[in-house]
Design a protein around this motif. Structure first.
Motif, PDB file in Angstrom:
ATOM      1  N   ALA A  17      47.704  31.654  32.518  1.00  0.00           N
ATOM      2  CA  ALA A  17      48.164  32.933  33.068  1.00  0.00           C
ATOM      3  C   ALA A  17      47.168  34.031  32.685  1.00  0.00           C
ATOM      4  N   VAL A  18      46.824  34.878  33.663  1.00  0.00           N
ATOM      5  CA  VAL A  18      45.788  35.896  33.503  1.00  0.00           C
ATOM      6  C   VAL A  18      46.369  37.267  33.849  1.00  0.00           C
ATOM      7  N   SER A  19      46.129  38.261  33.002  1.00  0.00           N
ATOM      8  CA  SER A  19      46.646  39.603  33.236  1.00  0.00           C
ATOM      9  C   SER A  19      45.810  40.341  34.270  1.00  0.00           C
ATOM     10  N   ASP A  20      46.345  41.443  34.796  1.00  0.00           N
ATOM     11  CA  ASP A  20      45.597  42.254  35.755  1.00  0.00           C
ATOM     12  C   ASP A  20      44.317  42.815  35.133  1.00  0.00           C
ATOM     13  N   ASN A  21      44.368  43.218  33.882  1.00  0.00           N
ATOM     14  CA  ASN A  21      43.163  43.719  33.222  1.00  0.00           C
ATOM     15  C   ASN A  21      42.095  42.628  33.143  1.00  0.00           C
ATOM     16  N   GLN A  22      42.522  41.400  32.873  1.00  0.00           N
ATOM     17  CA  GLN A  22      41.575  40.288  32.828  1.00  0.00           C
ATOM     18  C   GLN A  22      41.028  39.959  34.209  1.00  0.00           C
ATOM     19  N   VAL A  23      41.865  40.096  35.242  1.00  0.00           N
ATOM     20  CA  VAL A  23      41.390  39.894  36.608  1.00  0.00           C
ATOM     21  C   VAL A  23      40.315  40.922  36.945  1.00  0.00           C
ATOM     22  N   ALA A  24      40.566  42.174  36.591  1.00  0.00           N
ATOM     23  CA  ALA A  24      39.581  43.227  36.846  1.00  0.00           C
ATOM     24  C   ALA A  24      38.271  42.945  36.102  1.00  0.00           C
ATOM     25  N   ASP A  25      38.374  42.467  34.866  1.00  0.00           N
ATOM     26  CA  ASP A  25      37.172  42.089  34.119  1.00  0.00           C
ATOM     27  C   ASP A  25      36.412  40.975  34.835  1.00  0.00           C
ATOM     28  N   ALA A  26      37.153  40.018  35.379  1.00  0.00           N
ATOM     29  CA  ALA A  26      36.526  38.889  36.079  1.00  0.00           C
ATOM     30  C   ALA A  26      35.826  39.339  37.359  1.00  0.00           C
ATOM     31  N   ILE A  27      36.436  40.280  38.085  1.00  0.00           N
ATOM     32  CA  ILE A  27      35.791  40.828  39.287  1.00  0.00           C
ATOM     33  C   ILE A  27      34.467  41.478  38.921  1.00  0.00           C
ATOM     34  N   ARG A  28      34.489  42.237  37.831  1.00  0.00           N
ATOM     35  CA  ARG A  28      33.260  42.913  37.397  1.00  0.00           C
ATOM     36  C   ARG A  28      32.192  41.911  36.960  1.00  0.00           C
ATOM     37  N   LEU A  29      32.591  40.861  36.237  1.00  0.00           N
ATOM     38  CA  LEU A  29      31.620  39.861  35.804  1.00  0.00           C
ATOM     39  C   LEU A  29      31.010  39.142  37.009  1.00  0.00           C
ATOM     40  N   LEU A  30      31.840  38.768  37.974  1.00  0.00           N
ATOM     41  CA  LEU A  30      31.333  38.103  39.170  1.00  0.00           C
ATOM     42  C   LEU A  30      30.351  39.001  39.924  1.00  0.00           C
ATOM     43  N   TRP A  31      30.659  40.287  39.985  1.00  0.00           N
ATOM     44  CA  TRP A  31      29.761  41.210  40.669  1.00  0.00           C
ATOM     45  C   TRP A  31      28.430  41.321  39.910  1.00  0.00           C
TER      46      TRP A  31
END
Length: 335
Positions: free
Chosen positions: A255-269
């Motif tokens: 399970a992944v939090s919204d803050n972690q999802v946002a971090d993942a979007i930034r890392l992918l970018w």
């Protein structure tokens, strides 16, 4: 019983390839540096409509036309990616496509569905209300109501799993976003058909983790609310047929939090210059969370879609986590 044999999946893959070329899977060096493991990204964000669901729609509409030759049109409820995929496949097959979305749905996704040829109807303040309206109109106008989960959707989606596993057969673990379950089930079906031992991990939002709870309990458990901007995985009530299949076959859930999802979007970018939507980045969020356990291993994440609205993209790339509107907290989202 579902036919997810290699022969069946090959037939589905050939059908998908008539309309959708294989998407890339890349091993990104900057991700390896950041996470201390070999990271492969399956780029379903590069598929037509910008998401993996385009694959399952092709096989579903093909099946529908064969099994119900008198059908003239479909209807379904959606938040975006499912709807875009179904419209594209239906219109290509000469069918009409009616899509029902809740009020306040993303303008960019609505525009994309209209551009593909949908009759778009905005109804209700939640996905559930939109779904009920779609079912009512299906009965009233003689349209086929397309479900969120179906064996034919899984057969089509499994084609990305075949592509990934044949390109990188020695993966230790693959992280897969889970909404209604076609992506997870399709990945497992491809792995098993090829006789591989790769661990397949389901990934959900920690704000709406009914699929994880259901997997761990062995029976359906529903959430009352869905507080997440990762709308593609915001499913309050899992699908029993999906649970029946992935229950004994998935390795685990994260399970992944919204803050972690946002971090993942930034890392992918930063590492790949690919823009992921919330559900598209959530698998990367799980890998980031399990970085220590994956150290030195060969791992893949499914970047399931890239349809992030410009406003949300600006927020996330600016270092923030998008807020969720009050009505979206009260009513469960769906695809």
């Amino acid at each position: 019983m579902s036919d997810f044999s290699l022969a069946s999946l090959r037939q589905a893959q050939a059908l998908v390839r008539e309309q959708v070329p294989p998407t890339a899977q890349h091993n990104w060096p900057l991700l390896a540096e950041a996470l201390d493991c070999e990271v492969w990204v399956k780029h379903e964000n590069h598929a037509p409509t910008g998401a993996f669901k385009v694959r399952g729609a092709i096989t579903y509409i093909d099946w529908l036309k064969r099994e119900h030759p008198g059908v003239t049109g479909i209807i379904t409820a959606t938040r975006g990616n499912h709807g875009q995929a179904q419209v594209r496949a239906a219109r290509a097959a000469g069918l009409t496509a009616t899509i029902v979305v809740p009020l306040g749905n993303a303008k960019e996704k609505n525009a994309a569905m209209r551009a593909l040829g949908a009759e778009l109807i905005e109804h209700g303040n939640s996905f559930d209300e939109a779904k009920a309206e779609a079912a009512s109109r299906a009965a009233q106008y003689g349209l086929v109501m397309v479900p969120s989960y179906h064996d034919e959707l899984v057969r089509g989606v499994a084609s990305y799993g075949l592509e990934l596993f044949e390109a990188v057969p020695d993966l230790d673990t693959v992280y897969v976003p889970v909404g209604c379950g076609s992506g997870l089930c399709g990945t497992i079906a491809a792995r098993d058909a090829l006789g591989l031992s790769t661990k397949v991990v389901g990934v959900v939002s920690s704000h709406v983790d009914a699929a994880k709870q259901s997997f761990e309990a062995g029976h359906l458990i529903a959430n009352d609310t869905a507080y997440t901007f990762a709308d593609g995985v915001a499913v309050c009530t899992p699908v029993q047929a999906a649970l029946d299949y992935f229950g004994p076959r998935a390795d685990r859930f994260v399970a992944v939090s919204d803050n972690q999802v946002a971090d993942a979007i930034r890392l992918l970018w930063q590492a790949t210059h690919n823009l992921a939507e919330g559900a598209g980045a959530i698998a990367m969020g799980a890998l980031m969370q399990e970085r220590e356990a994956m150290r030195g291993k060969k791992v893949a994440v499914i970047l399931s879609g890239g349809n992030l609205d410009m406003k949300q993209a600006a927020e996330v790339l600016g270092g923030r986590t998008p807020a969720v509107a009050a009505w979206q907290i009260v009513h469960g989202w769906e695809i």
